[in-house]
Motif scaffolding. Sequence first.
Motif, short mmCIF file in Angstrom:
data_model
loop_
_atom_site.label_atom_id
_atom_site.label_comp_id
_atom_site.label_asym_id
_atom_site.label_seq_id
_atom_site.Cartn_x
_atom_site.Cartn_y
_atom_site.Cartn_z
N ARG A 164 -8.77 35.75 21.10
CA ARG A 164 -9.17 36.82 22.36
C ARG A 164 -7.33 37.46 22.67
N GLU A 165 -6.48 36.60 22.63
CA GLU A 165 -4.98 36.78 22.94
C GLU A 165 -4.43 37.77 21.98
N ARG A 166 -4.81 37.42 20.60
CA ARG A 166 -4.27 38.29 19.37
C ARG A 166 -4.87 39.63 19.51
N VAL A 167 -6.34 39.73 19.81
CA VAL A 167 -7.04 40.77 19.72
C VAL A 167 -6.46 41.78 21.09
N ALA A 168 -6.29 41.22 22.22
CA ALA A 168 -5.87 41.86 23.48
C ALA A 168 -4.60 42.60 23.14
N ALA A 169 -3.54 41.63 22.59
CA ALA A 169 -2.15 42.00 22.36
C ALA A 169 -2.12 43.25 21.23
N GLY A 170 -2.98 43.01 20.41
CA GLY A 170 -2.99 44.21 19.10
C GLY A 170 -3.65 45.59 19.74
N LEU A 171 -4.76 45.28 20.39
CA LEU A 171 -5.05 46.83 21.20
C LEU A 171 -4.07 47.25 22.06
N GLY A 172 -3.47 46.53 22.66
CA GLY A 172 -2.34 46.85 23.76
C GLY A 172 -1.12 47.76 23.17
N ALA A 173 -1.07 47.14 21.48
CA ALA A 173 0.29 47.54 21.08
C ALA A 173 -0.22 48.67 20.17
N GLU A 174 -1.48 48.84 19.80
CA GLU A 174 -1.90 50.12 18.99
C GLU A 174 -1.56 51.50 19.56
N PRO A 175 -0.70 52.18 18.79
CA PRO A 175 -0.51 53.38 19.23
C PRO A 175 -1.25 54.43 19.33
N ARG A 176 -2.35 54.30 18.64
CA ARG A 176 -3.35 55.45 18.65
C ARG A 176 -4.34 55.36 19.68
N LEU A 177 -4.48 54.68 20.33
CA LEU A 177 -5.13 54.42 21.56
C LEU A 177 -4.77 55.08 22.83
N PRO A 178 -3.52 54.91 23.11
CA PRO A 178 -2.86 55.91 24.22
C PRO A 178 -2.75 57.09 23.61
N ALA A 179 -2.72 57.36 22.44
CA ALA A 179 -2.42 58.87 21.97
C ALA A 179 -3.81 59.57 22.01
N THR A 180 -4.91 58.84 22.02
CA THR A 180 -6.19 59.26 22.43
C THR A 180 -6.64 59.16 23.79
N GLY A 181 -5.68 58.75 24.63
CA GLY A 181 -6.23 58.49 26.11
C GLY A 181 -6.88 57.49 26.38
N ILE A 182 -7.07 56.33 25.59
CA ILE A 182 -7.76 55.17 25.97
C ILE A 182 -7.20 54.17 26.51
N GLU A 183 -7.64 53.49 27.50
CA GLU A 183 -6.93 52.16 28.06
C GLU A 183 -8.00 51.15 27.89
N VAL A 184 -7.49 49.97 27.34
CA VAL A 184 -8.12 48.81 27.31
C VAL A 184 -8.27 47.89 28.41
#
Length: 378
Positions: free
Chosen positions: A143-163
């Motif tokens: 859970r911690e690794r997936v949350a950290a990885g999604l938060g650090a993924e640059p494509r998500l903010p570039a697409t306008g997505i917030e986890v």
Amino acid sequence: MADITRRLGWRHLRGAPTAHIRHHRAGKLLHDGPGLSFWFRALTAALSEVPVDDRELAMTFHARTSDFQDVAVQATVTYRISDPGLAAARLDFSVDPDSGVWRGAPLEQLGTLLTETAQQHALDVLARTSLSSALVDGVAAVRERVAAGLGAEPRLPATGIEVVAVRVVALRPEPEVERALRTPAREQIQQEADRATYERRAVAVERERAIAENELASQIELARREEQLVEQRGTNARREAEEHAAADAVRAEAEAARTVKLAEAEATRSVQLADAKARRTERLAEAEAARTVRMADAEAARSVRLARAEAEGAREVGDARAQAQAAWLRVHAEVDVATLHALAGTRLAENLPNIDSVTISPDVLTGLLAKLGVQERA
């Protein structure tokens, strides 16, 4: 999905509060915001509908641990589109101006992006973790690794997505492995159960021994009390026999006195009945004698009356017969001989028996005809 209605070549769009609507015409942005409602022409309008509510994405995938054991990961990612304009520019959120339905599948693209990103980070963690450690601490680590990885993924903010949140529901090995892992714990639990069973049996044996001793003591006490009971019953039986004997004697005396009284009363009653019967018989004899005398007197008087009546009747009948005979003689004295013969024949015919047929011979007929001829000549 937005509601679109038609009116005389125009279209009216009414959006939901959780849907961000963007309306372009001729390359210019005319409407931009959630929950909009406006008129437009279908031939000149370009519409986009971007959902801005929180969405749940459930995912299940398989990973391999450091000791080459396969595990199944069940996780859920909560996300939202924080920048609808950027998301509409990166993904196809355009809708049909006639039906309001998305032309593409933007949410499936977002789901694929999030699933693959989360799976990549989870596989990276589990590949360096043994199966036992993964089953014990793997849920929190993944859970911690997936949350950290999604938060650090640059494509998500570039697409306008917030986890918003990441939840790992379970890490489960293959059924055979899980069954093998459960065996030691089950054996230990079974040993504890067996030890508890043995202890319970030992306690039960000790309690049975105590119960047997108590039963033996109870039987001894019961035998002693039975002996006392037998003695008491003998005493009670003797006392009861004596009381019965005394009661029988009293009962016999009372029965004898009662029998004497009943005999005396029966004798007195018999004497009274005999006297009453004698008096009744005497009265009946007197009454019968008086009735016989009355009946004899009545019968004598009746016989006298009947004799007188018979004598009177006989006399009257004799007189009537004498008068009838005299009249008959007077009548016959005045009638000729032929008439007398006819009357005599008539009387004879009345007194004759019934005749069915008469046979007349020629001799008899000749004689009768001769007599008739003589009478006619005379």
